[in-house]
Scaffold this motif. Structure first.
Motif, PDB file in Angstrom:
ATOM      1  N   VAL A   1       0.835  -1.193   0.000  1.00 50.15           N
ATOM      2  CA  VAL A   1       0.000   0.000   0.000  1.00 50.15           C
ATOM      3  C   VAL A   1       0.880   1.257   0.000  1.00 50.15           C
ATOM      4  N   VAL A   2       1.928   1.230   0.846  1.00 48.45           N
ATOM      5  CA  VAL A   2       2.821   2.390   0.898  1.00 48.45           C
ATOM      6  C   VAL A   2       3.484   2.607  -0.464  1.00 48.45           C
ATOM      7  N   ALA A   3       3.820   1.504  -1.141  1.00 52.33           N
ATOM      8  CA  ALA A   3       4.515   1.615  -2.421  1.00 52.33           C
ATOM      9  C   ALA A   3       3.547   1.726  -3.593  1.00 52.33           C
ATOM     10  N   ARG A   4       2.292   2.017  -3.355  1.00 57.15           N
ATOM     11  CA  ARG A   4       1.211   2.174  -4.347  1.00 57.15           C
ATOM     12  C   ARG A   4       1.052   0.975  -5.295  1.00 57.15           C
ATOM     13  N   LEU A   5       1.494  -0.222  -4.859  1.00 56.41           N
ATOM     14  CA  LEU A   5       1.243  -1.419  -5.658  1.00 56.41           C
ATOM     15  C   LEU A   5      -0.190  -1.876  -5.461  1.00 56.41           C
ATOM     16  N   GLN A   6      -0.729  -1.596  -4.268  1.00 61.68           N
ATOM     17  CA  GLN A   6      -2.140  -1.877  -3.966  1.00 61.68           C
ATOM     18  C   GLN A   6      -2.838  -0.535  -3.937  1.00 61.68           C
ATOM     19  N   PRO A   7      -3.956  -0.395  -4.626  1.00 69.29           N
ATOM     20  CA  PRO A   7      -4.667   0.873  -4.532  1.00 69.29           C
ATOM     21  C   PRO A   7      -5.157   1.114  -3.104  1.00 69.29           C
ATOM     22  N   LEU A   8      -5.128   2.361  -2.702  1.00 67.48           N
ATOM     23  CA  LEU A   8      -5.551   2.738  -1.365  1.00 67.48           C
ATOM     24  C   LEU A   8      -7.072   2.656  -1.288  1.00 67.48           C
ATOM     25  N   GLN A   9      -7.597   1.883  -0.334  1.00 63.80           N
ATOM     26  CA  GLN A   9      -9.062   1.764  -0.226  1.00 63.80           C
ATOM     27  C   GLN A   9      -9.618   2.776   0.766  1.00 63.80           C
ATOM     28  N   SER A  10      -8.913   2.972   1.875  1.00 63.54           N
ATOM     29  CA  SER A  10      -9.332   4.021   2.792  1.00 63.54           C
ATOM     30  C   SER A  10      -8.125   4.487   3.577  1.00 63.54           C
ATOM     31  N   GLY A  11      -8.191   5.700   4.113  1.00 66.52           N
ATOM     32  CA  GLY A  11      -7.061   6.271   4.814  1.00 66.52           C
ATOM     33  C   GLY A  11      -6.136   6.988   3.852  1.00 66.52           C
ATOM     34  N   SER A  12      -4.931   7.324   4.335  1.00 65.52           N
ATOM     35  CA  SER A  12      -4.000   8.036   3.474  1.00 65.52           C
ATOM     36  C   SER A  12      -2.567   7.599   3.781  1.00 65.52           C
ATOM     37  N   VAL A  13      -1.732   7.696   2.749  1.00 68.03           N
ATOM     38  CA  VAL A  13      -0.311   7.409   2.905  1.00 68.03           C
ATOM     39  C   VAL A  13       0.448   8.542   2.236  1.00 68.03           C
ATOM     40  N   ALA A  14       1.406   9.124   2.939  1.00 68.90           N
ATOM     41  CA  ALA A  14       2.217  10.183   2.343  1.00 68.90           C
ATOM     42  C   ALA A  14       3.686   9.884   2.575  1.00 68.90           C
ATOM     43  N   VAL A  15       4.487  10.116   1.538  1.00 70.36           N
ATOM     44  CA  VAL A  15       5.935   9.964   1.642  1.00 70.36           C
ATOM     45  C   VAL A  15       6.540  11.346   1.441  1.00 70.36           C
ATOM     46  N   ASP A  16       7.271  11.839   2.415  1.00 67.71           N
ATOM     47  CA  ASP A  16       7.789  13.213   2.388  1.00 67.71           C
ATOM     48  C   ASP A  16       6.687  14.204   2.041  1.00 67.71           C
ATOM     49  N   GLY A  17       5.521  13.965   2.576  1.00 70.41           N
ATOM     50  CA  GLY A  17       4.410  14.884   2.369  1.00 70.41           C
ATOM     51  C   GLY A  17       3.628  14.679   1.083  1.00 70.41           C
ATOM     52  N   LEU A  18       4.103  13.801   0.189  1.00 68.86           N
ATOM     53  CA  LEU A  18       3.387  13.583  -1.071  1.00 68.86           C
ATOM     54  C   LEU A  18       2.453  12.380  -0.934  1.00 68.86           C
ATOM     55  N   PRO A  19       1.167  12.557  -1.207  1.00 68.21           N
ATOM     56  CA  PRO A  19       0.243  11.423  -1.117  1.00 68.21           C
ATOM     57  C   PRO A  19       0.541  10.398  -2.212  1.00 68.21           C
ATOM     58  N   VAL A  20       0.713   9.129  -1.828  1.00 68.80           N
ATOM     59  CA  VAL A  20       1.149   8.137  -2.829  1.00 68.80           C
ATOM     60  C   VAL A  20       0.078   7.842  -3.872  1.00 68.80           C
ATOM     61  N   ASP A  21      -1.193   8.082  -3.526  1.00 67.73           N
ATOM     62  CA  ASP A  21      -2.239   7.766  -4.508  1.00 67.73           C
ATOM     63  C   ASP A  21      -2.450   8.902  -5.499  1.00 67.73           C
ATOM     64  N   ARG A  22      -1.877  10.068  -5.248  1.00 64.13           N
ATOM     65  CA  ARG A  22      -2.088  11.174  -6.182  1.00 64.13           C
ATOM     66  C   ARG A  22      -0.795  11.715  -6.798  1.00 64.13           C
ATOM     67  N   THR A  23       0.334  11.188  -6.361  1.00 65.32           N
ATOM     68  CA  THR A  23       1.603  11.638  -6.936  1.00 65.32           C
ATOM     69  C   THR A  23       1.903  10.791  -8.174  1.00 65.32           C
ATOM     70  N   PRO A  24       2.381  11.428  -9.260  1.00 68.49           N
ATOM     71  CA  PRO A  24       2.686  10.631 -10.454  1.00 68.49           C
ATOM     72  C   PRO A  24       3.651   9.497 -10.123  1.00 68.49           C
ATOM     73  N   SER A  25       3.347   8.311 -10.679  1.00 72.05           N
ATOM     74  CA  SER A  25       4.114   7.113 -10.371  1.00 72.05           C
ATOM     75  C   SER A  25       5.605   7.305 -10.677  1.00 72.05           C
ATOM     76  N   ARG A  26       5.906   8.021 -11.753  1.00 72.57           N
ATOM     77  CA  ARG A  26       7.305   8.220 -12.132  1.00 72.57           C
ATOM     78  C   ARG A  26       8.040   9.034 -11.080  1.00 72.57           C
ATOM     79  N   GLU A  27       7.350  10.013 -10.528  1.00 74.18           N
ATOM     80  CA  GLU A  27       7.981  10.851  -9.503  1.00 74.18           C
ATOM     81  C   GLU A  27       8.241  10.009  -8.246  1.00 74.18           C
TER      82      GLU A  27
END
Lengths: 322, 252
Positions: free
Chosen positions: B46-72
């Protein structure tokens, strides 16, 4: 197994290129009309209207099918599938039949569009279904594919029989280049474009072969890769079936052979897959023109025989290596 | 910093993660421990965005993993999953080189090549660089995949059981390397471990999970207690301190 030492790879590469050049020359010179006995303009006409288009068509189809097989094997993560095993070509034939029935005046391009759509649907369904198969049993996928393709092909035959179109059907079901003339094959140039595109995305394709997780982890949009790959496979198969008919085994055998010689890093090996596909198809086409000269044996028949032998050898060899 | 807030996950009606919240600071080595089926791998996915986030939120250095471009994200965070089952004809160098894909999109630069050489040397793979993955032992292949993750050059490395298939010598070497990556280069490593003694010896922080929940979270000495371990694994183990280090005897 280790990849062959550099020297023998280079020798094999040079040999392949020379052999391919010889095949092109043979394809241009073999035919019912003997170019050396007719006068200059007539010889040139034969060459430009018939021989050259035919040779180009064979090369484009062969390269395209080999790449289609490679892409399909990458997407399915199984070395034993290709557009003939997995229902793509059969679905394309269904599309052509459909277009012929409901839209008899359709041009070849329009038929190809319909065939591409049905090929897309057939292949997508195949890939969805095989996801349920256990990855520990690699031979289940081709087995399932053969049955799947067989069911579609039986359906197509039944409809054609009901509608009195069986004779037409044979044209699409058994590939044959003898009808290729200038003005009737140019659609196939699309294959060259798709092969070039596949090479452009070679690294992404190699990463996709590592699986969905590895692809996502490296920032690849895996779903979009699968969609683009499916579209390429469907287009390549549909244009082949529409213009010359089904050609078996090229997509299965060539990527497997190249993988043995050049490995699976597609940046380096993909051009060889394209060249190998073109070479195998051209060789079989020339053989078909020579065996019963001046008559012809359709390439679908030749490749069915040669290809089956090579495919069995590939399976047996893999089995031996465990 | 990895911030996980109220993450729940279920697969076809089976709950896997329940309202997991966790903050992992930068520059530490965190070990996820817990029995099979605790949800450790799922949390990493989930943290590595391999599983889509179903509920809650995950952020890495402040960037939400479900909305940050995968390449970034691929330039910030890498994940190595358990054996990918790939045994194709790629050489070790080619595989490790694919770690550079997020940076060079396949056209390797001189810098990329330097990074590849460095990763190969670090993971003792230089002599195997030209070998096919299919010809390697399980442990060698495992090292090649970790080297690929390292070569991606990200601040965060998520590793799912990187000690799989490794013998004692290489398991120790792997943990020391990861320690070095954290201490000298300031990287952040989150790792799923089954051997709790490795976690005790090398981790800055241990997250103990069971049944999709976080049971305990803190420095090794706080988490690795007789009571906690019994709660986690369902039987009593002996926790010893030898030369100031925690050692757990988990077998008879």
């Amino acid at each position: 197994m280790t990849i062959l030492p550099a020297v023998s790879v280079r020798a094999a590469a040079l040999g392949t290129v020379l052999f391919f050049a010889a095949l092109c020359a043979a394809s241009l010179s073999v035919g019912v009309s003997d170019l050396s006995t007719v006068d200059g303009t007539e010889a040139l006409d034969t060459l430009l209207i018939s021989r050259l288009p035919r040779t180009l068509a064979v090369i484009l189809v062969g390269a395209g099918l080999a790449i289609a097989g490679l892409i399909m094997q990458t997407l399915a993560r199984n070395r034993f599938v290709d557009p003939g095993i997995g229902g793509t070509e059969q679905s394309a034939a269904f599309g052509i039949l459909l277009a012929t029935l409901v839209w008899p005046a359709a041009s070849i391009l329009e038929k190809m569009v319909v065939a591409t759509l049905t090929a897309l649907a057939g292949t997508a369904a195949f890939l969805l279904l095989v996801r349920r198969l256990p990855p520990t049993q690699p031979y289940l996928m081709p087995l399932f594919g053969l049955i799947y393709g067989g069911v579609i092909s039986a359906g197509v035959t039944f409809i054609a029989w009901q509608m009195d179109l069986l004779q037409y059907l044979d044209i699409w079901m058994n590939g044959d280049f003898s009808g290729v003339l200038r003005g009737r094959y140019e659609l196939l140039w699309l294959a060259a474009l798709l092969v070039a595109l596949a090479w452009w995305f070679a690294d992404a394709l190699t990463i996709a072969s590592l699986g969905k997780d590895a692809s996502l982890g490296l920032g690849l949009d895996y779903e979009r890769m699968v969609q683009a790959g499916l579209a390429a496979v469907a287009l390549l198969s549909a244009m082949t079936v529409v213009v010359v008919g089904m050609i078996p085994f090229v997509g299965l055998i060539v990527p497997n052979l190249v993988s043995r010689l050049r490995g699976d890093n597609l940046r380096g090996s993909l051009p060889w897959v394209a060249l190998g596909g073109a070479g195998l198809t051209l060789g079989c086409d020339v053989l078909g023109r020579l065996l019963r000269y001046p008559y012809e044996i359709p390439i679908g028949t030749i490749l069915g025989t040669v290809g089956a032998a090579l495919a069995l050898w590939l399976l047996a060899e893999r089995h031996e290596r465990g | 910093m990895i911030e996980i807030e109220g993450v729940s996950l279920s697969h076809r009606g089976t709950p896997i993660l329940h309202e997991v919240s966790l903050a992992l600071p930068k520059g530490e080595l965190t070990a996820l421990i817990g029995p099979n089926g605790a949800g450790k791998s799922s949390l990493l996915s989930v943290v590595a965005r391999l599983q889509p986030l179903q509920s809650g939120s995950v952020a890495v250095d402040g960037l939400p993993v479900d909305r940050t471009p995968s390449r970034e994200l691929a330039r910030m965070l890498t994940i190595m999953r358990q054996d990918t089952g790939f045994a194709g004809r790629l050489t070790v160098r080619e595989l490790v080189g694919f770690g550079r894909f997020p940076h060079s999109r396949g056209r390797l630069t001189d810098e990329d090549r330097e990074r590849i050489d460095e990763a190969l040397a670090l993971f003792d793979l230089t002599a195997l660089a030209g070998r096919d993955l299919g010809t390697l032992s399980g442990g060698q292949r495992q090292r090649a995949f970790v080297a690929m993750a390292f070569c991606q050059g990200t601040d965060y490395l998520l590793l799912d059981e990187p000690l799989n298939n490794l013998d004692m010598m290489y398991a120790r070497q792997m943990m020391r390397l990861l320690r070095k990556v954290v201490d000298r280069r300031g990287r952040t490593v989150v790792i799923v471990l089954h051997d709790i003694n490795y976690a005790a010896a090398y981790a800055d922080r241990i997250v103990a999970m069971k049944d999709g929940r976080i049971v305990a979270h803190g420095p090794p000495n706080d988490v690795l207690t007789v009571g906690r371990l019994e709660q986690l694994y369902g039987y009593r183990m002996q926790v010893h301190r030898i030369d100031g280090r925690t050692m757990i005897r988990h077998h008879d």
